[in-house]
Design an enzyme around this catalytic site. Structure first.
Site, mmCIF file in Angstrom:
data_model
loop_
_atom_site.group_PDB
_atom_site.id
_atom_site.type_symbol
_atom_site.label_atom_id
_atom_site.label_comp_id
_atom_site.label_asym_id
_atom_site.label_seq_id
_atom_site.Cartn_x
_atom_site.Cartn_y
_atom_site.Cartn_z
ATOM 1 N N GLU A 29 41.617 61.964 88.635
ATOM 2 C CA GLU A 29 40.459 61.001 87.944
ATOM 3 C C GLU A 29 40.410 61.524 86.986
ATOM 4 O OE1 GLU A 29 37.550 64.251 89.015
ATOM 5 O OE2 GLU A 29 36.104 63.358 87.232
ATOM 6 N N GLU A 55 42.218 65.814 81.517
ATOM 7 C CA GLU A 55 40.645 65.978 80.342
ATOM 8 C C GLU A 55 41.294 66.106 79.590
ATOM 9 O OE1 GLU A 55 37.181 65.338 80.203
ATOM 10 O OE2 GLU A 55 38.131 65.790 78.932
ATOM 11 N N ASP A 105 34.155 57.614 77.810
ATOM 12 C CA ASP A 105 33.983 57.282 76.925
ATOM 13 C C ASP A 105 33.353 55.939 75.477
ATOM 14 O OD1 ASP A 105 33.363 60.368 75.918
ATOM 15 O OD2 ASP A 105 35.751 60.236 75.572
ATOM 16 N N LYS A 109 31.092 51.601 68.231
ATOM 17 C CA LYS A 109 30.851 51.207 67.046
ATOM 18 C C LYS A 109 31.859 49.646 66.644
ATOM 19 C CE LYS A 109 29.550 55.273 64.353
ATOM 20 N NZ LYS A 109 30.237 56.186 64.225
ATOM 21 N N ASP A 141 27.875 53.405 82.967
ATOM 22 C CA ASP A 141 25.973 53.382 82.639
ATOM 23 C C ASP A 141 26.429 52.551 80.850
ATOM 24 O OD1 ASP A 141 27.272 55.295 80.782
ATOM 25 O OD2 ASP A 141 25.925 54.939 79.112
HETATM 26 C C1 LIG Z 1 31.461 60.940 78.963
HETATM 27 S S1 LIG Z 1 32.211 61.640 78.957
HETATM 28 C C2 LIG Z 1 32.030 61.662 80.455
HETATM 29 C C3 LIG Z 1 32.626 63.337 81.660
HETATM 30 C C4 LIG Z 1 32.637 62.759 83.269
HETATM 31 N N1 LIG Z 1 33.370 61.991 83.758
HETATM 32 C C5 LIG Z 1 31.191 62.591 83.183
HETATM 33 O O1 LIG Z 1 30.828 62.091 84.416
HETATM 34 O O2 LIG Z 1 29.964 63.693 83.073
HETATM 35 C C6 LIG Z 1 33.931 61.351 79.188
HETATM 36 C C7 LIG Z 1 35.311 62.362 79.175
HETATM 37 O O3 LIG Z 1 36.419 61.584 79.246
HETATM 38 C C8 LIG Z 1 37.435 62.324 77.956
HETATM 39 N N2 LIG Z 1 38.583 61.665 77.790
HETATM 40 C C9 LIG Z 1 38.772 60.944 76.920
HETATM 41 N N3 LIG Z 1 39.568 60.002 76.846
HETATM 42 C C10 LIG Z 1 40.445 60.801 77.546
HETATM 43 C C11 LIG Z 1 42.207 60.458 77.752
HETATM 44 N N4 LIG Z 1 42.396 59.735 76.962
HETATM 45 N N5 LIG Z 1 42.519 61.632 78.628
HETATM 46 C C12 LIG Z 1 42.308 62.546 79.074
HETATM 47 N N6 LIG Z 1 40.365 61.921 79.198
HETATM 48 C C13 LIG Z 1 39.829 61.480 78.071
HETATM 49 C C14 LIG Z 1 36.484 63.256 76.781
HETATM 50 O O4 LIG Z 1 36.968 64.182 76.860
HETATM 51 C C15 LIG Z 1 35.159 63.580 77.807
HETATM 52 O O5 LIG Z 1 35.802 64.500 78.994
#
Ligand SMILES: C[S@@+](CC[C@H](N)C(=O)[O-])C[C@H]1O[C@@H](n2cnc3c(N)ncnc32)[C@H](O)[C@@H]1O
Length: 324
Positions: A29, A55, A105, A109, A141
């Site tokens: 994941e 993460e 994420d 932008k 989403d």
């Molecule tokens: C919008 S959050 C969603 C978290 C979770 N999956 C949820 O649905 O609640 C996106 C997560 O991806 C992590 N993330 C972003 N880029 C990443 C990367 N290159 N490798 C690992 N994690 C990453 C961020 O730190 C963040 O916690």
């Protein structure tokens, strides 16, 4: 269980990471956030698959660790790394059954799309690390990112795309709940490899037991060597694969020596390493990567040992041996 980069092998193997259940499906994941997905998803299988979560956020790592432990899923592995580094360096070719990305994420932008995870190079890397029949599951989403990811998967030339309903567990994450409360729907796609070109693992190894193979140099310092000042040194590889910044130099109060703090950047992998400069009985000094902090030996880290050596040469040191 929390794993640091230095705890892995390059590449690693399920038999080492999950010695009690090496034959079970292996699921990764990416961006697990506070870890709500796995405790909902794992019970949908007759036997708990082997889980690896990656993460970027250290706070999320600790929250997810607590959540998995409380749910009796403590054998799952969690690590704080960029996903690209984990996939590229740690995961062997053709090893994963599933890669799950929930609510990545979106980088909405203009001009920020290069920060998005699900671009064509990611799909090519994922395809090379999945087993035949493996898949990437995306739930988001974000309409625009969803369309972008589907286009990038097609552009990768190695993924087929199927749009459908998300697994119920993907709708239980923190971000799923957040978007649901705002009245937004989730999109879901399944990406399955149609081909794969092997993506190499790269040159990288853990700190070895045998210290003689740690990057090092032996040199004679000038008798007058007593640094009182240090200017930051930046060195870049000719091909742009690494950048080394020597940030500072500290004197040891206990030993005849110093320690350099180096910042090493190689793609998405960043390491802060210490390089010792230690007096030896024969009057020479040993410049060597320190074990402190569990550094991984990469071309950039070897270059950092080289940069310290060259800085010392510029101060008048004579190099007797280079081992980097
Ligand atoms: C919008 S959050 C969603 C978290 C979770 N999956 C949820 O649905 O609640 C996106 C997560 O991806 C992590 N993330 C972003 N880029 C990443 C990367 N290159 N490798 C690992 N994690 C990453 C961020 O730190 C963040 O916690």
């Amino acid at each position: 269980m929390i794993y640091r980069l230095g705890d892995f092998h390059f590449p690693d193997a399920p038999a080492r990471l999950y010695p009690d259940t090496p034959g079970r499906p292996w699921m990764l994941e990416i961006g697990f956030g506070d870890g709500r997905f796995w405790p909902h998803y794992a019970p949908t299988f007759p036997e708990t698959p082997n889980y690896l979560g990656v993460e970027l956020s250290g706070v999320s790592l600790l929250k997810a660790h607590r959540r998995l432990t409380e749910a009796g899923l403590g054998s799952g592995l969690l690590t704080k790394l960029p996903a690209d580094v984990l996939l590229r360096k740690v995961i062997p070719h053709g090893a994963l059954d599933r890669i799950i990305v929930n609510f990545p994420d979106p980088w909405p932008k203009a001009g920020h799309t290069e920060h998005r995870l699900l671009r064509a190079p990611f799909f090519r890397l994922a395809a090379s690390r999945l087993k035949p029949g493996g898949e990437v599951l995306l739930t988001t989403d974000h309409d625009e990112y969803f369309d972008f990811a589907v286009q990038e998967a097609h552009a990768s030339g190695v993924m087929a795309v199927q749009v459908g309903p998300p697994p119920a567990a993907a709708l239980e994450t923190k971000y799923a709940q957040k978007w649901r409360d705002l009245g937004l729907d989730a999109h879901h796609a399944r990406f399955t490899p149609t081909a794969h070109a092997p993506v190499p693992h790269g040159d990288l190894r853990p700190y070895p037991e045998d210290e003689s193979t740690v990057p090092h140099a032996v040199l004679t310092l000038p008798a007058t060597f007593a640094p009182t000042d240090f200017d930051k040194v930046t060195v870049r590889s000719p091909h742009g694969t690494w950048t080394v910044i020597l940030l500072d130099l500290y004197g040891s109060l206990r030993r005849d020596g110093w320690v350099t703090l180096a910042h090493v950047v190689e793609g998405e992998l960043t390491q802060e390493v210490l390089i010792g400069i230690t007096g030896r009985e024969d009057g020479t000094h040993l410049v060597r990567l320190a074990k402190f902090g569990g550094p991984i030996i990469t071309p950039g880290v070897k270059a950092a040992v080289g940069a310290v050596t060259q800085w010392l040469e510029a101060q008048g040191a004579v190099v007797r041996h280079r081992g980097y």
